[in-house]
Enzyme design. Structure first.
Site, PDB file in Angstrom:
ATOM      1  N   HIS A   1       0.784  -1.249   0.000  1.00 16.55           N
ATOM      2  CA  HIS A   1       0.000   0.000   0.000  1.00 16.55           C
ATOM      3  C   HIS A   1       0.815   1.298   0.000  1.00 16.55           C
ATOM      4  CE1 HIS A   1      -3.517  -2.441   0.684  1.00 16.55           C
ATOM      5  NE2 HIS A   1      -3.142  -2.793   1.898  1.00 16.55           N
TER       6      HIS A   1
ATOM      7  N   ASP B   1       3.521  -8.695   0.660  1.00 16.75           N
ATOM      8  CA  ASP B   1       4.083  -9.602   1.657  1.00 16.75           C
ATOM      9  C   ASP B   1       3.166 -10.772   1.988  1.00 16.75           C
ATOM     10  OD1 ASP B   1       2.243  -7.929   2.928  1.00 16.75           O
ATOM     11  OD2 ASP B   1       3.589  -7.355   4.552  1.00 16.75           O
TER      12      ASP B   1
END
Length: 493
Positions: free
Chosen positions: A81, A243
């Site tokens: 993000h 991730d």
């Protein structure tokens, strides 16, 4: 023997694993910390991520008894993000606002109000919170408009590290699907979202990275930065991934299986062959790193909750787990709504932790148990939301991340679910998943083939011991859903 490097550039640190490209055998690993952050203002300098990567890579090759020139492929996974803004000379324009920075909550609320939860879910698969990139760009546009005057590239964390290696501005569909301006189900950017809610005088199509498939190569390590690390210019670099998405690869997550990842954030996820669009805002309908979908729920407050309880009790993690497992399971025990630093899911950035049921005969054991249960109850609500959104998430449950090392987390999760909980032979799921991708790109193979071939063994199974009844659930939901008097304040001062 080919050697691949899997990189996990997380909120706390950068981890690099070196693995044998043929069988996934771990050869060496290294880690280097990142600067710590605390919401509501949570920012890091992307240039420090690169420095940490270099240090971690050096430690990994030293442990493996190799040199950087022995590496044949690299893939980078990283926290999601955060916008990394570069000018046309590749200079970082400002510190990156991280996923857990909640200062863009007002912008997020406005975006959701204007398009509606269903409109957002239909457009990008998720309802944006302050975590999403588009809200952070809207905050920068309102508060630091001159920063955007100079922007040439809008990258995400793993994009930035890949850019430093290859000189190519690329991303992957897993990371792009968490921005709020990429529709993974159509494979296209939505620049009109940026024009409407950020700035309408920027050529956004020019600033955004090319979206690659999960088995595509981003390029080769041909930059001066890559040479400074000692990498050969023919080293192939994978597309990278978010991730959690790489973590699913590292675990070998199969259809119907559910993964609970217990780290700084707590994440519940499953795989899906079809996209999920959840207007309730509980489930992010993002793409995965294998060509499918990864509906997930992400909480801001996970292992740091039990870190805090351990600090308050003056014990280490092993003793905290022992206390929690020794606590009596009386039905009127303490219940914690664990929103210590606000929360992302549910979207309550101004909330704080609330403890209820405190009695004069309360014990240290019960407080320890409340910490673990407060985290787990919130995550299991997310699991329930994933199923309610239409994803099949009723298969075996695996737990990973730093919190999975705690016997108390494993036992409490099994008790709340009323189902067995597995652990697998994976110390660093995200770095391992990035290595899976690197091996696939090196071999010209489908990443799913390598994922399945490297699927780690089950190392343990925890059976439910004490059923968490409806009374605890009722009290938890009432506490977690209750508005707080000062909620909504995300002022930086």
């Amino acid at each position: 023997m080919g050697v691949v490097a899997g990189v996990d550039s997380s909120t706390q640190s950068c981890t690099v694993e070196l693995r044998d490209a043929s069988d996934g055998r771990l050869l060496g690993s290294g880690r280097s910390p990142h600067a710590s952050t605390t919401p509501p203002v949570s920012e890091q300098d992307p240039r420090e991520w690169w420095q940490a990567f270099g240090h971690a890579l050096g430690r990994a090759v030293d442990q493996a008894g190799l040199a950087a020139r022995d590496i044949d492929a690299v893939s980078v996974a990283a926290q999601c993000h955060s916008p990394v803004l570069l000018d046309d000379h590749d200079r970082v324009l400002r510190r990156a606002k991280l996923w857990n920075d909640t200062t863009s909550s007002p912008q997020a609320a406005r975006l959701v109000h204007e398009l509606g939860p269903a409109g957002w879910a239909d457009a990008v698969g998720s309802v944006p919170t302050a975590a999403f990139t588009v809200t952070k760009l809207a905050w920068i546009a309102e508060n630091e408009p001159r920063t955007l005057d100079a922007v040439a590239h809008v990258l995400l964390p793993h994009d930035y590290l890949t850019y430093r290696l290859t000189g190519r501005a690329v991303t992957d569909r897993s990371e792009a699907s968490g921005t709020g301006y990429y529709a993974a189900h159509t494979g296209s950017y939505l620049p009109k979202h940026l024009e409407r809610w950020v700035r309408d005088d920027i050529d956004w199509a020019r600033t955004l990275p090319t979206v690659l498939g999960p088995s595509d190569a981003a390029g080769h390590a041909t930059t001066s930065d890559a040479r400074a690390l000692g990498l050969r210019p023919d080293v192939v670099v994978g597309a990278g991934a978010g991730d959690q998405h790489a973590g699913a690869l590292g675990i070998g997550l199969a259809p119907r299986q559910v993964l609970y990842s217990l780290g700084t954030s707590g994440v519940v996820m499953t795989t899906s062959s079809v996209p999920v669009h959840d207007a309730s805002a509980w489930v992010d309908g993002v793409a995965d790193a294998a060509g499918g979908w990864l509906p997930l729920m992400c909480s801001l407050n996970c292992a740091k909750v039990t870190d805090t309880v351990a600090r308050l009790l003056g014990v280490d993690h092993a003793e905290l787990a022992r206390l929690a497992l020794a606590a009596p399971r009386r039905p009127d025990r303490m219940v914690l709504a664990a929103f210590l630093d606000g929360e992302r899911t549910p979207d309550r950035p101004g909330a704080r932790g609330v403890l209820a049921g405190l009695r004069s005969d309360a014990t240290r054991e019960e407080l320890a148990l409340a910490g673990f249960e407060g985290v787990v109850l919130g995550l299991v609500r997310g699991h329930q939301a994933i199923q309610a959104a239409g994803a099949t998430a009723d298969g075996p449950v695996t737990v990973t991340g730093g919190g999975a090392r705690s016997a108390a987390y494993r036992q409490v999760l099994a008790d709340v679910l009323g189902r067995p909980v597995e652990t697998r032979d994976v110390a660093e799921a995200t770095a391992r998943g990035a290595a899976v991708q690197a091996a696939a790109v090196l071999a010209g193979a489908d990443v799913r083939e390598v994922r399945d071939a490297w699927s780690p063994a089950v190392t343990g199974v925890v059976e439910p011991r004490d059923h968490v009844g409806e009374d605890i659930w009722r009290r938890y939901r009432a506490l977690a859903d209750r508005p707080q008097p000062d909620e909504g304040s995300t002022d930086e001062g």
